[in-house]
Write an enzyme that holds these catalytic residues in place. Structure first.
Site, PDB file in Angstrom:
ATOM      1  N   ALA A  51       0.802  -1.232   0.000  1.00  0.00           N
ATOM      2  CA  ALA A  51       0.000   0.000   0.000  1.00  0.00           C
ATOM      3  C   ALA A  51       0.834   1.281   0.000  1.00  0.00           C
ATOM      4  O   ALA A  51       0.596   2.179  -0.823  1.00  0.00           O
ATOM      5  CB  ALA A  51      -0.972  -0.020   1.179  1.00  0.00           C
ATOM      6  N   ARG A  88      -5.559   0.161  -8.609  1.00  0.00           N
ATOM      7  CA  ARG A  88      -5.854  -0.831  -7.563  1.00  0.00           C
ATOM      8  C   ARG A  88      -6.934  -0.251  -6.662  1.00  0.00           C
ATOM      9  O   ARG A  88      -6.811   0.897  -6.215  1.00  0.00           O
ATOM     10  CB  ARG A  88      -4.614  -1.141  -6.704  1.00  0.00           C
ATOM     11  CG  ARG A  88      -3.435  -1.803  -7.398  1.00  0.00           C
ATOM     12  CD  ARG A  88      -3.678  -3.245  -7.817  1.00  0.00           C
ATOM     13  NE  ARG A  88      -3.945  -4.160  -6.741  1.00  0.00           N
ATOM     14  CZ  ARG A  88      -3.021  -4.815  -6.027  1.00  0.00           C
ATOM     15  NH1 ARG A  88      -1.741  -4.600  -6.258  1.00  0.00           N
ATOM     16  NH2 ARG A  88      -3.372  -5.679  -5.098  1.00  0.00           N
ATOM     17  N   ASP A 234      -3.651  -2.655   4.223  1.00  0.00           N
ATOM     18  CA  ASP A 234      -3.942  -1.879   3.024  1.00  0.00           C
ATOM     19  C   ASP A 234      -5.028  -0.843   3.278  1.00  0.00           C
ATOM     20  O   ASP A 234      -5.109   0.147   2.563  1.00  0.00           O
ATOM     21  CB  ASP A 234      -4.352  -2.802   1.891  1.00  0.00           C
ATOM     22  CG  ASP A 234      -3.166  -3.548   1.318  1.00  0.00           C
ATOM     23  OD1 ASP A 234      -2.631  -3.109   0.289  1.00  0.00           O
ATOM     24  OD2 ASP A 234      -2.746  -4.560   1.918  1.00  0.00           O
ATOM     25  N   LYS A 245      -3.653  -8.511   3.082  1.00  0.00           N
ATOM     26  CA  LYS A 245      -3.527  -9.617   2.138  1.00  0.00           C
ATOM     27  C   LYS A 245      -4.357 -10.810   2.580  1.00  0.00           C
ATOM     28  O   LYS A 245      -4.411 -11.136   3.762  1.00  0.00           O
ATOM     29  CB  LYS A 245      -2.052 -10.010   1.999  1.00  0.00           C
ATOM     30  CG  LYS A 245      -1.774 -11.063   0.949  1.00  0.00           C
ATOM     31  CD  LYS A 245      -2.256 -10.632  -0.425  1.00  0.00           C
ATOM     32  CE  LYS A 245      -1.600  -9.339  -0.863  1.00  0.00           C
ATOM     33  NZ  LYS A 245      -2.142  -8.827  -2.135  1.00  0.00           N
TER      34      LYS A 245
END
Length: 341
Positions: A51, A88, A234, A245
């Site tokens: 991130a 993303r 993130d 994750k």
């Protein structure tokens, strides 16, 4: 000084050079980006990931776009901001960095590449300093529970940040103090960030690392003296829920079962106070083939479908501590998280 031998993001005023994390550790190769579209492609293709590193790269992407529109109205960069933002969806640092660059641009009143470059460099340098500070704060927590082994997931080191690392920065600082004997690193399927990247970083810095299959985590917690699970994030919501994750949620459940403490280390830019809980976090799903193949070799039958979410959400009640550069939140909830504002 980063206290790490790894430099994944390099800026030379006219180009962004990224260490290609898709092919580590077999090969150290670099991708050069010369415009915002190429930066967005690098983020989307996982050349650069993590991130904070995504946010830093996007900030430099804005500078590359600005160099071609010097002196123009800020509106000319709207398409570049859009393409970077769409690269993303889950990592909030991406949007935080772009918002900061956009505020700088609007304050300038026109496209000024040099001023935007100073802002991007500041974002990069501030992330490194935040990581160094978080490393010490996290090590302080580990010191209270005594010397032992730690388990980590995915990659949260210099490769994922502006340098040093978030969770891996905590591990680096704790190891230097003699508080960590060895690190168990989950392989982290399907991209194998733990096997390819975390293990590589730790080997570069001569920190003892044992790679484990993701499914071995419970056994390690039960039999191998693990005292902490330490992960990055993130996105963190206002109540302390954490998106990280895929596999992180499982680790938190296992840690609670085995009496192992669970720490999240992330810069304050990862906190999204606009979202009240993790249920509101968009979870990225990637191509099925990432799960059905390994380095181009099919490992599943052609007719099998795959469900490939790349993040999950760990509820705050399973987290013992969130460590940021602004301070430590123990047993996070809405009230304790609000103090970080």
């Amino acid at each position: 000084m980063t206290d790490s031998s790894v430099t994944p993001i390099s800026w030379n005023h006219h180009e962004l050079v990224l260490l290609d994390q898709r092919i580590l550790p077999a090969q150290e190769s670099y991708v050069t980006c010369r415009d915002a579209g190429e930066v967005a492609d690098a983020i989307r293709a996982m050349v650069v990931r993590g991130a904070p590193a995504i946010g830093i790269s996007a900030a430099y992407g804005v500078v590359l776009a600005a160099r071609k529109q010097q002196g123009e109205d800020p509106k000319v960069l709207e398409a570049d901001f859009k393409v970077l933002a769409e690269s993303r969806p889950t990592a909030v640092n991406l949007f935080w960095a772009l918002d900061r660059m956009k505020r700088c641009l609007l304050e300038l009143g026109q496209v000024d590449a040099e001023a935007l470059e100073r802002e991007a460099v500041a974002i990069h340098e501030e992330d490194l300093q935040a990581n160094l500070h978080m490393g010490e704060l996290g090590a302080d927590l580990i010191e209270k529970s005594g010397r032992g082994n730690v388990l980590t997931h995915c990659n949260t080191g210099s490769l994922a940040t502006g340098g040093y690392g978030t969770a891996l920065g905590v591990i680096r600082s704790a190891y230097k103090r003699g508080l960590v004997e060895k690190v168990f690193a989950d392989e982290t399927r399907p991209w194998l960030q733990g096997a390819r990247l975390t293990a590589w970083e730790l080997c570069q810095d001569d920190i003892p690392v044992h790679l484990i299959a993701d499914s071995a985590a419970a056994h390690v917690m039960k039999t191998c003296g693990a005292t902490w699970v330490i992960v990055g994030a993130d996105r963190i919501t206002a109540n302390g829920d954490v998106a990280n994750k895929i596999g992180t949620y499982s680790l938190a459940v296992l840690a609670r079962q085995h009496g192992v403490k669970f720490m999240v280390a992330a810069p304050s830019s990862t906190i999204d106070f606009s979202l009240t809980s993790g249920d509101l976090i968009p979870i990225e799903e990637r191509d099925e083939d990432e799960l059905k193949s390994l380095q181009g070799i099919n490992i599943a039958p052609t007719g099998a479908r795959a469900f490939n979410p790349v993040f999950d959400v760990t509820p705050a009640h399973l987290i013992d501590a969130i460590v940021t550069e602004r301070g430590v939140v123990l047993s996070p909830d809405l009230d304790s998280m609000a103090a970080l504002k």
